[in-house]
Design a protein around this motif. Structure first.
Motif, PDB file in Angstrom:
ATOM      1  N   GLU A   1     -21.605 -18.079  68.815  1.00  0.00           N
ATOM      2  CA  GLU A   1     -20.870 -18.843  67.796  1.00  0.00           C
ATOM      3  C   GLU A   1     -21.829 -19.560  66.847  1.00  0.00           C
ATOM      4  O   GLU A   1     -21.564 -19.653  65.641  1.00  0.00           O
ATOM      5  CB  GLU A   1     -19.930 -19.851  68.467  1.00  0.00           C
ATOM      6  N   MET A   2     -22.934 -20.057  67.375  1.00  0.00           N
ATOM      7  CA  MET A   2     -23.911 -20.727  66.512  1.00  0.00           C
ATOM      8  C   MET A   2     -24.554 -19.732  65.552  1.00  0.00           C
ATOM      9  O   MET A   2     -24.784 -20.041  64.375  1.00  0.00           O
ATOM     10  CB  MET A   2     -24.995 -21.416  67.348  1.00  0.00           C
ATOM     11  N   ALA A   3     -24.837 -18.519  66.043  1.00  0.00           N
ATOM     12  CA  ALA A   3     -25.420 -17.481  65.174  1.00  0.00           C
ATOM     13  C   ALA A   3     -24.459 -17.158  64.029  1.00  0.00           C
ATOM     14  O   ALA A   3     -24.871 -17.016  62.871  1.00  0.00           O
ATOM     15  CB  ALA A   3     -25.743 -16.230  65.987  1.00  0.00           C
ATOM     16  N   GLU A   4     -23.175 -17.085  64.357  1.00  0.00           N
ATOM     17  CA  GLU A   4     -22.171 -16.827  63.317  1.00  0.00           C
ATOM     18  C   GLU A   4     -22.073 -18.003  62.345  1.00  0.00           C
ATOM     19  O   GLU A   4     -21.943 -17.818  61.140  1.00  0.00           O
ATOM     20  CB  GLU A   4     -20.809 -16.555  63.971  1.00  0.00           C
TER      21      GLU A   4
ATOM     22  N   LEU B   1     -32.885 -24.296  60.269  1.00  0.00           N
ATOM     23  CA  LEU B   1     -31.496 -24.055  59.847  1.00  0.00           C
ATOM     24  C   LEU B   1     -30.534 -24.272  61.009  1.00  0.00           C
ATOM     25  O   LEU B   1     -29.517 -24.958  60.868  1.00  0.00           O
ATOM     26  CB  LEU B   1     -31.364 -22.627  59.299  1.00  0.00           C
ATOM     27  N   VAL B   2     -30.851 -23.687  62.155  1.00  0.00           N
ATOM     28  CA  VAL B   2     -29.997 -23.850  63.337  1.00  0.00           C
ATOM     29  C   VAL B   2     -29.924 -25.321  63.739  1.00  0.00           C
ATOM     30  O   VAL B   2     -28.841 -25.866  63.971  1.00  0.00           O
ATOM     31  CB  VAL B   2     -30.507 -22.994  64.517  1.00  0.00           C
ATOM     32  N   GLN B   3     -31.071 -25.976  63.797  1.00  0.00           N
ATOM     33  CA  GLN B   3     -31.110 -27.372  64.225  1.00  0.00           C
ATOM     34  C   GLN B   3     -30.333 -28.280  63.269  1.00  0.00           C
ATOM     35  O   GLN B   3     -29.726 -29.261  63.700  1.00  0.00           O
ATOM     36  CB  GLN B   3     -32.566 -27.820  64.387  1.00  0.00           C
ATOM     37  N   GLN B   4     -30.308 -27.942  61.996  1.00  0.00           N
ATOM     38  CA  GLN B   4     -29.532 -28.727  61.038  1.00  0.00           C
ATOM     39  C   GLN B   4     -28.027 -28.573  61.260  1.00  0.00           C
ATOM     40  O   GLN B   4     -27.258 -29.468  60.919  1.00  0.00           O
ATOM     41  CB  GLN B   4     -29.894 -28.314  59.603  1.00  0.00           C
ATOM     42  N   HIS B   5     -27.620 -27.444  61.838  1.00  0.00           N
ATOM     43  CA  HIS B   5     -26.200 -27.197  62.096  1.00  0.00           C
ATOM     44  C   HIS B   5     -25.731 -27.736  63.454  1.00  0.00           C
ATOM     45  O   HIS B   5     -24.520 -27.874  63.669  1.00  0.00           O
ATOM     46  CB  HIS B   5     -25.895 -25.687  62.018  1.00  0.00           C
ATOM     47  N   LEU B   6     -26.644 -28.056  64.347  1.00  0.00           N
ATOM     48  CA  LEU B   6     -26.250 -28.513  65.689  1.00  0.00           C
ATOM     49  C   LEU B   6     -25.368 -29.764  65.684  1.00  0.00           C
ATOM     50  O   LEU B   6     -24.407 -29.837  66.461  1.00  0.00           O
ATOM     51  CB  LEU B   6     -27.498 -28.736  66.560  1.00  0.00           C
ATOM     52  N   PRO B   7     -25.620 -30.751  64.812  1.00  0.00           N
ATOM     53  CA  PRO B   7     -24.745 -31.931  64.817  1.00  0.00           C
ATOM     54  C   PRO B   7     -23.299 -31.645  64.413  1.00  0.00           C
ATOM     55  O   PRO B   7     -22.433 -32.511  64.575  1.00  0.00           O
ATOM     56  CB  PRO B   7     -25.427 -32.874  63.807  1.00  0.00           C
TER      57      PRO B   7
ATOM     58  N   ASN C   1     -25.765 -15.515  60.553  1.00  0.00           N
ATOM     59  CA  ASN C   1     -26.574 -14.403  61.045  1.00  0.00           C
ATOM     60  C   ASN C   1     -26.093 -14.034  62.448  1.00  0.00           C
ATOM     61  O   ASN C   1     -26.746 -14.358  63.447  1.00  0.00           O
ATOM     62  CB  ASN C   1     -28.058 -14.797  61.053  1.00  0.00           C
ATOM     63  N   PRO C   2     -24.942 -13.337  62.544  1.00  0.00           N
ATOM     64  CA  PRO C   2     -24.310 -13.078  63.845  1.00  0.00           C
ATOM     65  C   PRO C   2     -25.184 -12.341  64.857  1.00  0.00           C
ATOM     66  O   PRO C   2     -24.952 -12.462  66.065  1.00  0.00           O
ATOM     67  CB  PRO C   2     -23.095 -12.215  63.484  1.00  0.00           C
ATOM     68  N   LYS C   3     -26.175 -11.595  64.389  1.00  0.00           N
ATOM     69  CA  LYS C   3     -27.025 -10.834  65.308  1.00  0.00           C
ATOM     70  C   LYS C   3     -28.192 -11.656  65.855  1.00  0.00           C
ATOM     71  O   LYS C   3     -28.921 -11.187  66.728  1.00  0.00           O
ATOM     72  CB  LYS C   3     -27.556  -9.585  64.607  1.00  0.00           C
ATOM     73  N   ALA C   4     -28.364 -12.860  65.360  1.00  0.00           N
ATOM     74  CA  ALA C   4     -29.547 -13.656  65.716  1.00  0.00           C
ATOM     75  C   ALA C   4     -29.312 -14.560  66.924  1.00  0.00           C
ATOM     76  O   ALA C   4     -29.758 -15.707  66.946  1.00  0.00           O
ATOM     77  CB  ALA C   4     -29.983 -14.471  64.513  1.00  0.00           C
ATOM     78  N   VAL C   5     -28.633 -14.028  67.936  1.00  0.00           N
ATOM     79  CA  VAL C   5     -28.294 -14.845  69.109  1.00  0.00           C
ATOM     80  C   VAL C   5     -29.551 -15.323  69.831  1.00  0.00           C
ATOM     81  O   VAL C   5     -29.664 -16.497  70.202  1.00  0.00           O
ATOM     82  CB  VAL C   5     -27.368 -14.060  70.066  1.00  0.00           C
ATOM     83  N   ARG C   6     -30.510 -14.438  70.018  1.00  0.00           N
ATOM     84  CA  ARG C   6     -31.758 -14.821  70.698  1.00  0.00           C
ATOM     85  C   ARG C   6     -32.520 -15.868  69.885  1.00  0.00           C
ATOM     86  O   ARG C   6     -33.101 -16.810  70.422  1.00  0.00           O
ATOM     87  CB  ARG C   6     -32.660 -13.608  70.933  1.00  0.00           C
ATOM     88  N   ALA C   7     -32.537 -15.688  68.574  1.00  0.00           N
ATOM     89  CA  ALA C   7     -33.229 -16.643  67.702  1.00  0.00           C
ATOM     90  C   ALA C   7     -32.568 -18.016  67.748  1.00  0.00           C
ATOM     91  O   ALA C   7     -33.248 -19.047  67.672  1.00  0.00           O
ATOM     92  CB  ALA C   7     -33.274 -16.118  66.265  1.00  0.00           C
ATOM     93  N   VAL C   8     -31.257 -18.049  67.897  1.00  0.00           N
ATOM     94  CA  VAL C   8     -30.549 -19.321  68.065  1.00  0.00           C
ATOM     95  C   VAL C   8     -31.001 -19.983  69.365  1.00  0.00           C
ATOM     96  O   VAL C   8     -31.269 -21.186  69.410  1.00  0.00           O
ATOM     97  CB  VAL C   8     -29.017 -19.123  68.052  1.00  0.00           C
ATOM     98  N   GLY C   9     -31.088 -19.182  70.422  1.00  0.00           N
ATOM     99  CA  GLY C   9     -31.572 -19.707  71.700  1.00  0.00           C
ATOM    100  C   GLY C   9     -32.963 -20.292  71.574  1.00  0.00           C
ATOM    101  O   GLY C   9     -33.256 -21.369  72.106  1.00  0.00           O
ATOM    102  N   SER C  10     -33.827 -19.615  70.830  1.00  0.00           N
ATOM    103  CA  SER C  10     -35.191 -20.098  70.617  1.00  0.00           C
ATOM    104  C   SER C  10     -35.192 -21.396  69.813  1.00  0.00           C
ATOM    105  O   SER C  10     -35.950 -22.323  70.100  1.00  0.00           O
ATOM    106  CB  SER C  10     -36.004 -19.022  69.883  1.00  0.00           C
ATOM    107  N   ALA C  11     -34.317 -21.469  68.809  1.00  0.00           N
ATOM    108  CA  ALA C  11     -34.221 -22.688  67.996  1.00  0.00           C
ATOM    109  C   ALA C  11     -33.761 -23.875  68.840  1.00  0.00           C
ATOM    110  O   ALA C  11     -34.251 -24.996  68.672  1.00  0.00           O
ATOM    111  CB  ALA C  11     -33.262 -22.467  66.830  1.00  0.00           C
ATOM    112  N   CYS C  12     -32.831 -23.623  69.749  1.00  0.00           N
ATOM    113  CA  CYS C  12     -32.367 -24.696  70.635  1.00  0.00           C
ATOM    114  C   CYS C  12     -33.463 -25.100  71.618  1.00  0.00           C
ATOM    115  O   CYS C  12     -33.664 -26.291  71.879  1.00  0.00           O
ATOM    116  CB  CYS C  12     -31.118 -24.253  71.395  1.00  0.00           C
ATOM    117  N   ALA C  13     -34.179 -24.115  72.132  1.00  0.00           N
ATOM    118  CA  ALA C  13     -35.227 -24.373  73.124  1.00  0.00           C
ATOM    119  C   ALA C  13     -36.413 -25.137  72.540  1.00  0.00           C
ATOM    120  O   ALA C  13     -37.144 -25.797  73.271  1.00  0.00           O
ATOM    121  CB  ALA C  13     -35.709 -23.058  73.730  1.00  0.00           C
TER     122      ALA C  13
END
Length: 201
Positions: free
Chosen positions: A142-145, A124-130, A149-161
């Motif tokens: 901002e990506m989590a929002e 989901l995160v990777q689909q929104h990156l473009p 899922n505003p609380k998923a900041v760490r999960a966003v970091g993991s998705a990017c990594a």
């Protein structure tokens, strides 16, 4: 032919042109027979050699040298298919678009992507990156929002990594809230290079 003659023939050096011709024939025959599930090549770039791999669905992997290209290919063999062949022509479009990007003449990629290496929230995160425009950045918060899922900041970091398609799917445009780079699969120097390239355009 005796054993010594066979050994001598097999150990004789083959000139590069002959070897390239043989490989092209192998590539064409394998393609014609539908025997290649994953085609790959490597291209030079300002952030070092990049491994490009594609399935019939589209580009499935872009890998930096620091990830160990052999290890990446082995993982693709284990998770996608062992029928892998170096087939540069199958990746001509991806190589051309990357060249244009690094030359500063392309701001968005127009490639078919095979996103089967990611699932769930990471996908989901990777689909929104473009959605992050060329030359712009967003924070992990901002990506989590943006994905609801505003609380998923760490999960966003993991998705990017764990983004299997760096550069093409621009996880390099996601920074920490304080503006610092955060992590990056290609290393911080590569991330800074990509951001500087985009800022200069």
């Amino acid at each position: 032919m005796n054993t010594d003659d066979t050994i001598a023939l097999l150990s004789a050096s083959i000139d590069p042109d002959t070897l390239a011709t043989l490989h092209r024939r192998l590539e064409a025959a394998a393609h014609a027979e539908g025997l290649v599930d994953v085609a790959y090549t490597t291209v030079d770039s300002p952030v070092g050699p990049l491994l490009l791999a594609a399935t019939p669905k589209g580009l499935i992997r872009v890998a930096y040298a620091r990830e160990d290209h052999d290890a990446v290919l082995q993982k693709l063999a284990d998770t996608v298919s062992p029928r892998i062949l170096r087939a540069p022509q199958r990746l001509d479009a991806a190589a051309r678009e990357l060249d244009e990007y690094f030359a500063g003449t392309r701001t968005a990629f127009d490639l078919d992507l095979d996103r089967s290496l990611s699932r769930g929230f990471r996908l989901l995160v990777q689909q929104h990156l473009p959605e992050i425009a060329y030359g712009r950045t967003r924070s992990y918060t901002e990506m989590a929002e943006a994905v609801g899922n505003p609380k998923a900041v760490r999960a966003v970091g993991s998705a990017c990594a764990t983004n299997p398609l760096p550069v093409v799917v621009p996880c390099h445009r996601v920074l920490r809230t304080d503006g610092s780079l955060g992590g990056y699969i290609g290393g911080l120097d590569a991330k800074a290079t990509l951001l500087a390239l985009e800022a200069a355009a």
